[in-house]
Scaffold this motif. Structure first.
Motif, PDB file in Angstrom:
ATOM      1  N   ALA A   1      27.815   4.034 -63.683  1.00  4.00           N
ATOM      2  CA  ALA A   1      28.207   4.494 -65.013  1.00  4.00           C
ATOM      3  C   ALA A   1      29.435   3.767 -65.529  1.00  4.00           C
ATOM      4  CB  ALA A   1      28.463   5.995 -64.990  1.00  4.00           C
ATOM      5  N   LEU A   2      30.370   3.427 -64.643  1.00  5.63           N
ATOM      6  CA  LEU A   2      31.571   2.720 -65.090  1.00  5.63           C
ATOM      7  C   LEU A   2      31.194   1.390 -65.739  1.00  5.63           C
ATOM      8  CD1 LEU A   2      34.043   3.495 -62.178  1.00  5.63           C
ATOM      9  CD2 LEU A   2      34.264   4.218 -64.566  1.00  5.63           C
ATOM     10  N   ASN A   3      30.202   0.710 -65.205  1.00  5.39           N
ATOM     11  CA  ASN A   3      29.736  -0.534 -65.836  1.00  5.39           C
ATOM     12  C   ASN A   3      29.035  -0.244 -67.155  1.00  5.39           C
ATOM     13  OD1 ASN A   3      30.649  -2.206 -63.742  1.00  5.39           O
ATOM     14  ND2 ASN A   3      28.811  -1.836 -62.533  1.00  5.39           N
ATOM     15  N   TRP A   4      28.212   0.784 -67.173  1.00  7.16           N
ATOM     16  CA  TRP A   4      27.438   1.154 -68.360  1.00  7.16           C
ATOM     17  C   TRP A   4      28.359   1.557 -69.516  1.00  7.16           C
ATOM     18  CZ3 TRP A   4      25.495   6.331 -70.097  1.00  7.16           C
ATOM     19  CH2 TRP A   4      24.416   6.232 -70.987  1.00  7.16           C
ATOM     20  N   LEU A   5      29.468   2.238 -69.195  1.00 10.11           N
ATOM     21  CA  LEU A   5      30.368   2.750 -70.222  1.00 10.11           C
ATOM     22  C   LEU A   5      31.286   1.684 -70.817  1.00 10.11           C
ATOM     23  CD1 LEU A   5      31.412   6.098 -68.511  1.00 10.11           C
ATOM     24  CD2 LEU A   5      29.980   5.865 -70.539  1.00 10.11           C
ATOM     25  N   LYS A   6      31.269   0.490 -70.267  1.00 10.33           N
ATOM     26  CA  LYS A   6      32.109  -0.585 -70.801  1.00 10.33           C
ATOM     27  C   LYS A   6      31.892  -0.769 -72.294  1.00 10.33           C
ATOM     28  CE  LYS A   6      34.738  -2.821 -67.721  1.00 10.33           C
ATOM     29  NZ  LYS A   6      36.148  -3.182 -67.946  1.00 10.33           N
ATOM     30  N   ASP A   7      30.622  -0.777 -72.707  1.00  9.70           N
ATOM     31  CA  ASP A   7      30.325  -1.017 -74.123  1.00  9.70           C
ATOM     32  C   ASP A   7      29.346   0.003 -74.693  1.00  9.70           C
ATOM     33  OD1 ASP A   7      28.022  -1.763 -72.844  1.00  9.70           O
ATOM     34  OD2 ASP A   7      28.032  -3.852 -73.527  1.00  9.70           O
ATOM     35  N   LYS A   8      29.258   1.183 -74.066  1.00 11.88           N
ATOM     36  CA  LYS A   8      28.353   2.228 -74.535  1.00 11.88           C
ATOM     37  C   LYS A   8      29.181   3.402 -75.049  1.00 11.88           C
ATOM     38  CE  LYS A   8      24.531   1.841 -73.733  1.00 11.88           C
ATOM     39  NZ  LYS A   8      23.394   1.223 -74.458  1.00 11.88           N
ATOM     40  N   PRO A   9      29.129   3.696 -76.360  1.00 11.71           N
ATOM     41  CA  PRO A   9      29.997   4.738 -76.937  1.00 11.71           C
ATOM     42  C   PRO A   9      29.477   6.153 -76.688  1.00 11.71           C
ATOM     43  CG  PRO A   9      28.634   3.776 -78.655  1.00 11.71           C
ATOM     44  CD  PRO A   9      28.313   3.011 -77.389  1.00 11.71           C
ATOM     45  N   VAL A  10      29.390   6.526 -75.430  1.00  7.09           N
ATOM     46  CA  VAL A  10      28.962   7.868 -75.050  1.00  7.09           C
ATOM     47  C   VAL A  10      30.016   8.464 -74.119  1.00  7.09           C
ATOM     48  CG1 VAL A  10      26.526   7.185 -75.207  1.00  7.09           C
ATOM     49  CG2 VAL A  10      27.673   7.175 -72.979  1.00  7.09           C
ATOM     50  N   THR A  11      29.939   9.768 -73.904  1.00  5.79           N
ATOM     51  CA  THR A  11      30.779  10.432 -72.910  1.00  5.79           C
ATOM     52  C   THR A  11      29.899  10.879 -71.758  1.00  5.79           C
ATOM     53  OG1 THR A  11      32.362  11.227 -74.568  1.00  5.79           O
ATOM     54  CG2 THR A  11      32.341  12.362 -72.454  1.00  5.79           C
ATOM     55  N   LEU A  12      30.204  10.408 -70.574  1.00  5.18           N
ATOM     56  CA  LEU A  12      29.513  10.855 -69.365  1.00  5.18           C
ATOM     57  C   LEU A  12      30.282  12.027 -68.782  1.00  5.18           C
ATOM     58  CD1 LEU A  12      27.487  10.538 -66.986  1.00  5.18           C
ATOM     59  CD2 LEU A  12      29.196   9.061 -65.926  1.00  5.18           C
ATOM     60  N   ARG A  13      29.639  13.186 -68.708  1.00  4.00           N
ATOM     61  CA  ARG A  13      30.295  14.386 -68.189  1.00  4.00           C
ATOM     62  C   ARG A  13      29.713  14.707 -66.815  1.00  4.00           C
ATOM     63  NH1 ARG A  13      30.525  18.936 -72.507  1.00  4.00           N
ATOM     64  NH2 ARG A  13      28.425  19.256 -71.734  1.00  4.00           N
ATOM     65  N   MET A  14      30.561  14.607 -65.817  1.00  4.77           N
ATOM     66  CA  MET A  14      30.149  14.888 -64.448  1.00  4.77           C
ATOM     67  C   MET A  14      30.468  16.346 -64.153  1.00  4.77           C
ATOM     68  SD  MET A  14      31.074  11.267 -62.627  1.00  4.77           S
ATOM     69  CE  MET A  14      29.568  11.290 -61.657  1.00  4.77           C
ATOM     70  N   ILE A  15      29.442  17.099 -63.753  1.00  5.51           N
ATOM     71  CA  ILE A  15      29.530  18.557 -63.669  1.00  5.51           C
ATOM     72  C   ILE A  15      29.378  19.005 -62.217  1.00  5.51           C
ATOM     73  CG2 ILE A  15      28.544  20.720 -64.504  1.00  5.51           C
ATOM     74  CD1 ILE A  15      27.258  19.066 -66.800  1.00  5.51           C
ATOM     75  N   GLU A  16      30.330  19.772 -61.743  1.00  7.28           N
ATOM     76  CA  GLU A  16      30.202  20.321 -60.405  1.00  7.28           C
ATOM     77  C   GLU A  16      28.962  21.209 -60.308  1.00  7.28           C
ATOM     78  OE1 GLU A  16      34.872  20.648 -58.894  1.00  7.28           O
ATOM     79  OE2 GLU A  16      33.747  22.452 -59.396  1.00  7.28           O
ATOM     80  N   LEU A  17      28.206  21.035 -59.246  1.00 14.84           N
ATOM     81  CA  LEU A  17      27.069  21.905 -58.969  1.00 14.84           C
ATOM     82  C   LEU A  17      27.551  23.341 -58.869  1.00 14.84           C
ATOM     83  CD1 LEU A  17      24.042  22.188 -58.124  1.00 14.84           C
ATOM     84  CD2 LEU A  17      24.837  21.903 -55.755  1.00 14.84           C
ATOM     85  N   MET A  18      26.836  24.260 -59.551  1.00 13.46           N
ATOM     86  CA  MET A  18      27.209  25.672 -59.530  1.00 13.46           C
ATOM     87  C   MET A  18      26.195  26.470 -58.714  1.00 13.46           C
ATOM     88  SD  MET A  18      28.464  26.213 -63.491  1.00 13.46           S
ATOM     89  CE  MET A  18      27.397  24.957 -64.216  1.00 13.46           C
ATOM     90  N   GLN A  19      26.697  27.425 -57.980  1.00 17.52           N
ATOM     91  CA  GLN A  19      25.807  28.296 -57.218  1.00 17.52           C
ATOM     92  C   GLN A  19      25.123  29.272 -58.165  1.00 17.52           C
ATOM     93  OE1 GLN A  19      27.652  30.309 -53.912  1.00 17.52           O
ATOM     94  NE2 GLN A  19      25.965  31.761 -53.698  1.00 17.52           N
TER      95      GLN A  19
END
Length: 322
Positions: free
Chosen positions: A171-189
């Protein structure tokens, strides 16, 4: 304005319009959707009454969720209803994107402001292993189309032990020129995933520290924003967000309420039960509905108590769209 006894104000409604989902994500519906009751989902008329009542109480943002909301054929009409409601400034959808290229134009025409796509890997094989579908290229194509239409795009990615390191690096490579927000979410029980949770849960805190060490800076949250801590970097077009429900004071900034696809108000994703609004929705009594919402909000707890292993009535995340 809807305000609880802890001084939290609720600008944001997450409205589920179906609990049906066509994906089989390992952390949510590993055996696929199981129909355990009627599919008497909210009608467009009931949705109109609900959205107008919330808007009259200060709600400015609506997020349509599922299950998978695009499985409702009338989704464009529902988007248009919400977008045309006085007081509603933003209409968003959370989707798995399985038909995004075919659907995004109609959603944009109806007034869609923002799109969240559930995408847990940028590797086709891992994507298939998690979701049960070979749809990554379709989803990526739809994301590019949404961006071209001027729609704000965020990606939801659940942190899972076998995949998260690869996802972040890719994702770090993908986000270089992609105007999106990647939200990483902790797995919830949830009620039905405890063994999976025990085997796969990882904390987002080490990722946060890694981002800070690499020069990412934290961004201030908007009043209608979700619970993510977002980070930007001068060398990246895209952003990264972290949703860490097990972190201290996570619930302190809560600003959203949830209504299920059958018309039950959930004061928290992990509340003990849904509170039935449907009789008032069917009657169309706006004043009575608003009074009930204000009264029911008095029952909202200070926290979800996830850190104590409490999952409430949430058996799986498709029930309320997460």
């Amino acid at each position: 304005m809807l305000e609880d006894k802890f001084g939290r104000r609720f600008h944001y409604l997450r409205l589920s319009i179906t609990d049906v989902c066509n994906f089989r994500c390992t952390y949510c519906l590993p055996d696929g959707y199981q129909c355990d009751g009627d599919r008497d989902f909210l009608s467009r008329q009931e949705i109109s009454v609900l959205v107008n009542a919330f808007a009259g109480l200060g709600t400015s943002k609506i997020r349509l969720t599922g299950g998978e909301p695009s499985l409702r054929k009338d989704l464009p009409q529902i988007i248009e209803q919400c977008a045309s409601t006085p007081g509603i400034e933003k209409v968003a959808i959370t989707s798995n994107g399985f038909k995004l290229p075919q659907m995004i134009q109609s959603w944009a025409d109806a007034g869609l402001s923002a799109l969240n796509i559930s995408m847990d890997s940028l590797d086709p094989r891992q994507f298939h292993a998690i979701t049960g579908h070979n749809k990554l290229e379709t989803v990526l194509e739809g994301i590019d189309m949404a961006l071209d239409l001027g729609i704000q795009v965020k990606i939801n990615s659940v942190l899972l032990k076998p995949y998260s390191d690869t996802m972040l690096s890719t994702a770090l490579n993908w986000l270089k020129d992609k105007p999106v927000t990647l939200r990483m979410i902790e797995l919830m029980q949830t009620g039905d995933n405890q063994p999976f949770f025990n085997d796969n849960h990882i904390s987002g805190q080490p990722i946060k520290q890694r981002l800070l060490d690499q020069g990412w800076g934290q961004i201030l949250r908007d009043k209608s924003a979700g619970p993510a801590q977002e980070f930007s970097h001068p060398d990246y077009t895209g952003r990264i967000g972290l949703i860490m429900p097990y972190s201290k004071d996570f619930c302190k900034s809560c600003n959203r309420l949830r209504v299920s696809s059958r018309g039950k108000l959930h004061l928290c994703l992990f509340a003990e039960q849904g509170l039935d609004l449907r009789p008032l929705l069917r009657e169309g009594d706006m004043n009575a509905l608003q009074q009930k919402l204000v009264t029911l909000l008095g029952q909202k707890e200070a926290s979800h108590w996830l850190d104590k292993g409490y999952t409430g009535a949430t058996q799986h995340l498709a029930m309320l769209g997460g």
